[in-house]
Design an enzyme around this catalytic site. Sequence first.
Site, PDB file in Angstrom:
ATOM      1  N   SER A 124       4.140   5.607   0.588  1.00 32.44           N
ATOM      2  CA  SER A 124       3.677   4.538  -0.308  1.00 32.44           C
ATOM      3  C   SER A 124       4.568   4.386  -1.535  1.00 32.44           C
ATOM      4  CB  SER A 124       2.250   4.863  -0.769  1.00 32.44           C
ATOM      5  OG  SER A 124       1.885   4.048  -1.850  1.00 32.44           O
ATOM      6  N   TYR A 147       5.591  -2.260  -2.501  1.00 32.29           N
ATOM      7  CA  TYR A 147       4.887  -3.298  -3.246  1.00 32.29           C
ATOM      8  C   TYR A 147       5.941  -3.992  -4.079  1.00 32.29           C
ATOM      9  CZ  TYR A 147       0.137  -1.418  -2.407  1.00 32.29           C
ATOM     10  OH  TYR A 147      -1.049  -1.007  -1.842  1.00 32.29           O
ATOM     11  N   THR A 173       3.748  -4.542   1.678  1.00 36.88           N
ATOM     12  CA  THR A 173       2.305  -4.799   1.685  1.00 36.88           C
ATOM     13  C   THR A 173       2.000  -6.020   0.834  1.00 36.88           C
ATOM     14  OG1 THR A 173       1.852  -2.464   2.013  1.00 36.88           O
ATOM     15  CG2 THR A 173       0.039  -3.793   1.142  1.00 36.88           C
ATOM     16  N   LYS A 248       2.892  -6.055   5.910  1.00 33.23           N
ATOM     17  CA  LYS A 248       1.585  -5.394   6.135  1.00 33.23           C
ATOM     18  C   LYS A 248       0.473  -6.131   5.386  1.00 33.23           C
ATOM     19  CE  LYS A 248      -0.691  -0.876   5.428  1.00 33.23           C
ATOM     20  NZ  LYS A 248      -1.502  -0.940   4.210  1.00 33.23           N
ATOM     21  N   HIS A 272      -6.211  -3.503   4.702  1.00 33.46           N
ATOM     22  CA  HIS A 272      -6.055  -2.462   3.685  1.00 33.46           C
ATOM     23  C   HIS A 272      -7.219  -1.465   3.761  1.00 33.46           C
ATOM     24  CE1 HIS A 272      -3.235  -2.037   0.141  1.00 33.46           C
ATOM     25  NE2 HIS A 272      -4.061  -1.042  -0.101  1.00 33.46           N
TER      26      HIS A 272
HETATM   27  C1  LIG Z   1      -6.961   5.954  -0.742  1.00 32.98           C
HETATM   28  C2  LIG Z   1      -6.096   4.912  -0.096  1.00 32.98           C
HETATM   29  C3  LIG Z   1      -4.905   4.544  -0.683  1.00 32.98           C
HETATM   30  C4  LIG Z   1      -4.091   3.578  -0.078  1.00 32.98           C
HETATM   31  N1  LIG Z   1      -2.882   3.280  -0.637  1.00 32.98           N
HETATM   32  C5  LIG Z   1      -2.096   2.353  -0.044  1.00 32.98           C
HETATM   33  C6  LIG Z   1      -0.809   2.055  -0.558  1.00 32.98           C
HETATM   34  O1  LIG Z   1      -0.371   2.638  -1.544  1.00 32.98           O
HETATM   35  N2  LIG Z   1      -0.080   1.096   0.074  1.00 32.98           N
HETATM   36  C7  LIG Z   1      -0.538   0.441   1.195  1.00 32.98           C
HETATM   37  O2  LIG Z   1       0.153  -0.418   1.731  1.00 32.98           O
HETATM   38  N3  LIG Z   1      -1.740   0.727   1.706  1.00 32.98           N
HETATM   39  C8  LIG Z   1      -2.520   1.663   1.137  1.00 32.98           C
HETATM   40  N4  LIG Z   1      -3.720   1.976   1.694  1.00 32.98           N
HETATM   41  C9  LIG Z   1      -4.145   1.315   2.957  1.00 32.98           C
HETATM   42  C10 LIG Z   1      -3.652   2.103   4.170  1.00 32.98           C
HETATM   43  O3  LIG Z   1      -2.257   2.032   4.296  1.00 32.98           O
HETATM   44  C11 LIG Z   1      -4.261   1.576   5.469  1.00 32.98           C
HETATM   45  O4  LIG Z   1      -4.051   0.192   5.555  1.00 32.98           O
HETATM   46  C12 LIG Z   1      -5.751   1.887   5.618  1.00 32.98           C
HETATM   47  O5  LIG Z   1      -6.070   3.141   5.054  1.00 32.98           O
HETATM   48  C13 LIG Z   1      -6.128   1.876   7.094  1.00 32.98           C
HETATM   49  O6  LIG Z   1      -7.486   2.106   7.268  1.00 32.98           O
HETATM   50  P1  LIG Z   1      -8.080   3.563   7.605  1.00 32.98           P
HETATM   51  O7  LIG Z   1      -8.118   4.298   6.312  1.00 32.98           O
HETATM   52  O8  LIG Z   1      -9.427   3.269   8.157  1.00 32.98           O
HETATM   53  O9  LIG Z   1      -7.174   4.239   8.611  1.00 32.98           O
HETATM   54  C14 LIG Z   1      -4.524   2.965   1.119  1.00 32.98           C
HETATM   55  C15 LIG Z   1      -5.715   3.364   1.725  1.00 32.98           C
HETATM   56  C16 LIG Z   1      -6.491   4.335   1.140  1.00 32.98           C
HETATM   57  C17 LIG Z   1      -7.762   4.758   1.839  1.00 32.98           C
END
Ligand SMILES: Cc1cc2nc3c(=O)[nH]c(=O)nc-3n(C[C@H](O)[C@H](O)[C@H](O)COP(=O)(O)O)c2cc1C
Length: 377
Positions: A124, A147, A173, A248, A272
């Site tokens: 990330s 980002y 993203t 994404k 997300h």
């Molecule tokens: C705590 C947390 C932080 C996240 N941080 C980012 C991030 O920094 N960048 C991003 O593109 N997606 C982020 N996501 C989304 C994840 O990349 C992903 O799309 C999502 O967790 C998928 O769903 P799942 O948790 O059910 O597997 C984050 C998700 C969570 C739960």
Amino acid sequence: MSTASVTGGPLPPLQKIPRQIAAVADYAQFARDRVDPAVWAWLDSGSGDGDSSRDNLQAFKRLRLTPRMLADVAGGNTRLELLCTTLEHPILVAPVGYQRLLHPEGELATALAASALRAAMVVSTQASVHLEQIASVAQSPLWFQLYVQPDRGFTRDLIQRAEAAGCQALVVTVDAPIQGLRNDEQRTGFALPPGIGAANLEGMAIAPPHQVRAGDDSLFDSPLLASAATWQDIEQVCRDSRLPVLVKGIMHPDDATQALACGAAGLVISNHGGRSLDGAPAPIDALPLIAARIDPVKVPLLVDGGVRRGTDVLKALALGARAVLVGRGCMHGLATAGAIGVAHVLHLLRTELEAAMVLTGCRDLAAIDRGVLWPPA
Ligand SMILES: Cc1cc2nc3c(=O)[nH]c(=O)nc-3n(C[C@H](O)[C@H](O)[C@H](O)COP(=O)(O)O)c2cc1C
């Protein structure tokens, strides 16, 4: 059943995996007991009422698989080619920021686990460890999640750093121009503790994340929106990078088409993890609409949100995904037991995928199509 300490406060990470953990979902309670309640709210809740976050899980459960008998699947495999890289299996670690909130080693532990399980990891923009440090321990493909920053010069620097660190793809993203309405974080008072932050954004004047709260001045006037990414930025990132770019957060076929027109090499169908627009459908339900518009044989479509079982991976591939990303499942493993927890989560998913392939008569990923879903055509 809670495993929390009777004295209160989070328990320390486990040094080995207890036998009660037989499936990815079993990790949730162990993880919950090992983090502060506000960190748990950050990690596990969805935005708003959590409808999308819950539906991500339910949508997989609504799909049924068709058992097939007596196929010769001995010697099969889960290998795939993805953007000129050979991967042993189609299960990637999703980008999740601030992993040191969950375990002292944070992203370094995740990278070790991904390497051991030969899984690609997406780092990330908000990683709590420097990208170069993560790259120095990673032995499986690393992708960098970008980002677009308010400072576009800084954005270009990030792209160059990702290239120099050996990342093999960029994942831009686009579904979080503002932070989702994170009511559970607000209720628990979540804030980043001193010493944990977005290590790779150090030195940049960042606009503060804009939490949507009743009573704020109009969001439309916020500086964050004034500098938010647009389609021109996707074109620019594709021009600025020699790496393949995946976009994404795509959920609509028209956005899918536009992303490709801007130069994207692939898409991640994602809401997300239900953390942005509450009320958005589950990505697994959006996938067939996008696969009907974009030929998934030509353009890799990845999907994430709610993947907790190998059968979920099989269902995603049946609907046209080339691979899946796993966010919370891996993070529950990280909070529970650091690198060995993440490695175990990835191992469970891969083993379950193989079992599901055997039971649906698929000897390799090329054999997986809509025919594995119920009812048979
Ligand atoms: C705590 C947390 C932080 C996240 N941080 C980012 C991030 O920094 N960048 C991003 O593109 N997606 C982020 N996501 C989304 C994840 O990349 C992903 O799309 C999502 O967790 C998928 O769903 P799942 O948790 O059910 O597997 C984050 C998700 C969570 C739960």
